[in-house]
Design an enzyme around this catalytic site. Structure first.
Site, PDB file in Angstrom:
ATOM      1  N   LYS A 265      48.263  92.285 -31.462  1.00 34.57           N
ATOM      2  CA  LYS A 265      47.565  93.057 -30.434  1.00 34.57           C
ATOM      3  C   LYS A 265      47.990  94.521 -30.506  1.00 34.57           C
ATOM      4  O   LYS A 265      49.141  94.805 -30.838  1.00 34.57           O
ATOM      5  CB  LYS A 265      47.933  92.529 -29.037  1.00 34.57           C
ATOM      6  CG  LYS A 265      47.332  91.201 -28.656  1.00 34.57           C
ATOM      7  CD  LYS A 265      47.768  90.811 -27.247  1.00 34.57           C
ATOM      8  CE  LYS A 265      47.261  89.422 -26.878  1.00 34.57           C
ATOM      9  NZ  LYS A 265      45.816  89.330 -26.709  1.00 34.57           N
ATOM     10  N   ARG A 339      43.495  78.341 -27.271  1.00 34.70           N
ATOM     11  CA  ARG A 339      42.612  77.183 -27.485  1.00 34.70           C
ATOM     12  C   ARG A 339      43.242  76.201 -28.482  1.00 34.70           C
ATOM     13  O   ARG A 339      42.963  75.015 -28.445  1.00 34.70           O
ATOM     14  CB  ARG A 339      41.236  77.675 -27.932  1.00 34.70           C
ATOM     15  CG  ARG A 339      41.216  78.391 -29.248  1.00 34.70           C
ATOM     16  CD  ARG A 339      39.955  79.234 -29.455  1.00 34.70           C
ATOM     17  NE  ARG A 339      39.989  80.467 -28.672  1.00 34.70           N
ATOM     18  CZ  ARG A 339      39.000  81.364 -28.645  1.00 34.70           C
ATOM     19  NH1 ARG A 339      37.887  81.154 -29.338  1.00 34.70           N
ATOM     20  NH2 ARG A 339      39.098  82.449 -27.912  1.00 34.70           N
TER      21      ARG A 339
HETATM   22  N1  BES Z   1      45.995  85.657 -23.954  1.00 36.59           N
HETATM   23  C1  BES Z   1      44.835  86.244 -24.514  1.00 36.59           C
HETATM   24  C2  BES Z   1      43.727  86.474 -23.485  1.00 36.59           C
HETATM   25  C3  BES Z   1      43.998  87.480 -22.387  1.00 36.59           C
HETATM   26  C4  BES Z   1      43.491  88.760 -22.463  1.00 36.59           C
HETATM   27  C5  BES Z   1      44.710  87.114 -21.266  1.00 36.59           C
HETATM   28  C6  BES Z   1      43.714  89.657 -21.430  1.00 36.59           C
HETATM   29  C7  BES Z   1      44.940  88.008 -20.229  1.00 36.59           C
HETATM   30  C8  BES Z   1      44.438  89.269 -20.308  1.00 36.59           C
HETATM   31  C9  BES Z   1      44.271  85.352 -25.607  1.00 36.59           C
HETATM   32  O1  BES Z   1      45.183  84.585 -26.305  1.00 36.59           O
HETATM   33  C10 BES Z   1      43.595  86.252 -26.578  1.00 36.59           C
HETATM   34  O2  BES Z   1      44.270  87.063 -27.155  1.00 36.59           O
HETATM   35  N2  BES Z   1      42.292  86.111 -26.741  1.00 36.59           N
HETATM   36  C11 BES Z   1      41.545  86.925 -27.609  1.00 36.59           C
HETATM   37  C12 BES Z   1      40.557  86.046 -28.339  1.00 36.59           C
HETATM   38  C13 BES Z   1      39.826  86.741 -29.454  1.00 36.59           C
HETATM   39  C14 BES Z   1      40.778  87.007 -30.601  1.00 36.59           C
HETATM   40  C15 BES Z   1      38.701  85.844 -29.888  1.00 36.59           C
HETATM   41  C16 BES Z   1      40.819  87.981 -26.794  1.00 36.59           C
HETATM   42  O3  BES Z   1      40.316  87.647 -25.723  1.00 36.59           O
HETATM   43  O4  BES Z   1      40.787  89.121 -27.230  1.00 36.59           O
HETATM   44 ZN    ZN Z   2      46.057  85.646 -27.939  1.00 39.86          ZN
END
Ligand code: BES
Ligand code: ZN
Ligand code: ZN
Length: 488
Positions: A265, A339
């Site tokens: 990230k 997931r």
């Molecule tokens: N934990 C994150 C989702 C999240 C985002 C939680 C903001 C709380 C606040 C999750 O694991 C994630 O990173 N999801 C990605 C998925 C994408 C790579 C398809 C996302 O939402 O960017």
């Molecule tokens: Zn994630």
């Protein structure tokens, strides 16, 4: 906080601070009418006036608190009012406050007691564990609240106890979310579950890496393999399956930190990712409440917990994982890890032959874009179950909003090389994530709650909110389950 109930009129209490909660446009007692006229108080929702009555009535300080019009009054109004009351008491450094309710409210006494207790406890909550050098006025806590009302009843007293129990679960969840990720590792989260079991009698079993390997939790192990803090599966069981005691599985995402892994990230998106175990916090909080309220149900709480880190041992984009179910997953982005760990836990839930599987996860940034922080995203395979959860959302103020899981969305996550791929492209990111999860629950009634926008508050929205972990899901699950017991 100690909470007591007495019959009477708060204006006759020799309190350092008395709160008089008033409906809008309802005439007030003679004794205060004059004072209040001078205070330009109408009783609009959330309106407050602090008066120093100087002997006109017994309390030293009198806080008028508006409840709004009688026909719009709900439990939420009372939660907010009680939170306002304790915050005012705290500001004034009053340790013991009398909360007066003289109007006749169109709400069941048990609900009045419950709402006031929830609001008072949650409004008083702070997370100060890592603050040093605080002055006494900064750590001052309200110790007691006495509810003073003309018709105090046992039902209202019982409601207060229920509200305090529920708030205790919410505060547990908030504490877990607020704990720094270097402290709350998967093993530490498991220890928290064990301690919960010792407190409440809930049976807790922890699967460590060796056990997960033995059983074939290929998804959870892969996500956790890049971290020195090894993954765990937490299994919590309250009650036993029996005639008239249906089994409900609660599943919570327990990523104690989500860096994104090799699909790292950006820095700004990585802060607050200690809250990626918000689903698991809700499940632990709810398990505590369910046990303390002794609900006539068999409830199994499942938490797949891992830390998603980049390292030479991390799982990679292009890897193909074999999950507990035998289904294979093509990894296209290691940041879509929730997931993957949930796939194993949801499949594992099927062995309990549950009447419902309810899963909570901080799953997608896309749900934050869609709904902001004011609603949890819901998807489900059983409309009756979804409707009941929606109703619980309205009652508790933990609102949910449903999105569809049509066949077309399932198509979007089919892989060329494996059974599923872990991302579905730019479109409908929250729904394709939900569709992915639904592939692991068989035919069991299933609801997925995406709490990415609601588990952590940058800025508190309601008087009983604070910045940080919200504990969302605890009140929602508890309310759903309490209603559910009436139907079995
Ligand atoms: N934990 C994150 C989702 C999240 C985002 C939680 C903001 C709380 C606040 C999750 O694991 C994630 O990173 N999801 C990605 C998925 C994408 C790579 C398809 C996302 O939402 O960017
Ligand atoms: Zn994630
Ligand atoms: Zn995550």
């Amino acid at each position: 906080m100690k909470m007591m109930l007495t019959t009477g009129n708060v204006l006759n209490e020799a309190a350092d601070l008395a709160i008089l909660a008033c409906l809008e446009d309802v005439p007030l007692a003679e004794a205060v009418a004059g004072l209040i006229e001078a205070a330009d108080f109408s009783g609009k929702t959330g309106q407050t006036r602090l008066l120093y009555p100087r002997g006109a009535v017994l309390p030293k300080r009198l806080l008028l608190l508006g409840l709004g019009p009688a026909d719009k009054l709900t439990a939420e109004t009372l939660r907010r009012a009680a939170a306002n009351a304790v915050r005012q008491a705290r500001d004034l450094q009053v340790a013991s406050v009398a909360f007066g309710l003289n109007d006749q409210l169109e709400l069941a006494p048990a609900l009045i007691g419950q709402a006031l207790a929830e609001g008072a406890e949650l409004g008083a909550y702070r997370y100060l564990r890592y603050k040093t050098g605080l002055k006494p006025e900064q750590t001052f806590a309200v110790e007691a609240m006495t509810l003073v009302t003309p018709g105090a009843t046992d039902a209202m007293q019982a409601g207060v106890a229920v509200g305090q129990t529920i708030a205790g679960g919410v505060m547990l969840a908030r504490n877990l979310v607020n704990t720094p990720p270097g402290v709350l590792t998967p093993a530490a989260l498991a220890d928290q579950a064990i301690a919960l079991g010792e407190r409440t009698g809930v049976a807790v079993t922890i699967f460590d890496k060796a056990r997960l390997t033995e059983e074939g939790f290929g998804g959870l192990l892969a996500v956790g393999q890049g971290s020195a803090n090894e993954p765990r599966l937490i299994v919590m069981e309250y009650g036993k399956a029996a005639e008239g005691r249906p089994t409900i599985c609660l599943v919570g995402k327990g990523l104690t930190f989500d860096s994104g892994g090799l699909s790292l990230k950006p820095a700004d998106a990585m802060t607050t990712m200690k809250s990626d175990m918000g689903g698991s916090a809700a499940v632990l909080g709810a398990m505590q409440v369910i046990a303390e309220l002794q609900l006539p149900l068999h409830v199994v709480g499942l938490v797949p917990s891992a830390e998603n880190m980049p390292s030479s041992t991390s799982y990679r984009p292009d890897d193909v994982l074999t999950t507990l179910s035998g289904k294979t997953i093509e990894v296209l982005n290691t940041d879509a890890e929730g997931r993957i760990v949930l796939a194993d836990a949801l499949f594992y839930a099927q062995r309990y032959n549950p009447a419902a599987i309810i899963e909570l996860s901080t799953l997608t940034g896309a749900i934050v874009v869609a709904l902001g922080s004011h609603a949890t995203g819901m998807m489900g395979t059983n409309q009756e179950l979804a409707d009941a959860i929606k109703q619980a959302g309205e009652t508790t103020g933990e609102r949910v909003w449903q999105l569809p899981l049509w066949e077309e969305y399932h198509e979007m996550i089919k892989s060329e090389i494996a059974d599923l791929k872990n991302i579905g492209g730019r479109q409908a990111g929250s729904i394709t994530a939900g569709a992915f999860l639904a592939a692991f629950v068989g035919d069991y009634p299933f609801v997925h709650l995406d709490i990415a926008g609601t588990a952590y508050a940058e800025k508190p929205a309601r008087p009983y909110d604070v910045a940080g972990g919200t504990g969302v899901g605890v009140r929602l699950l508890t309310e759903f389950l309490r209603q559910y017991t009436h139907g079995v």
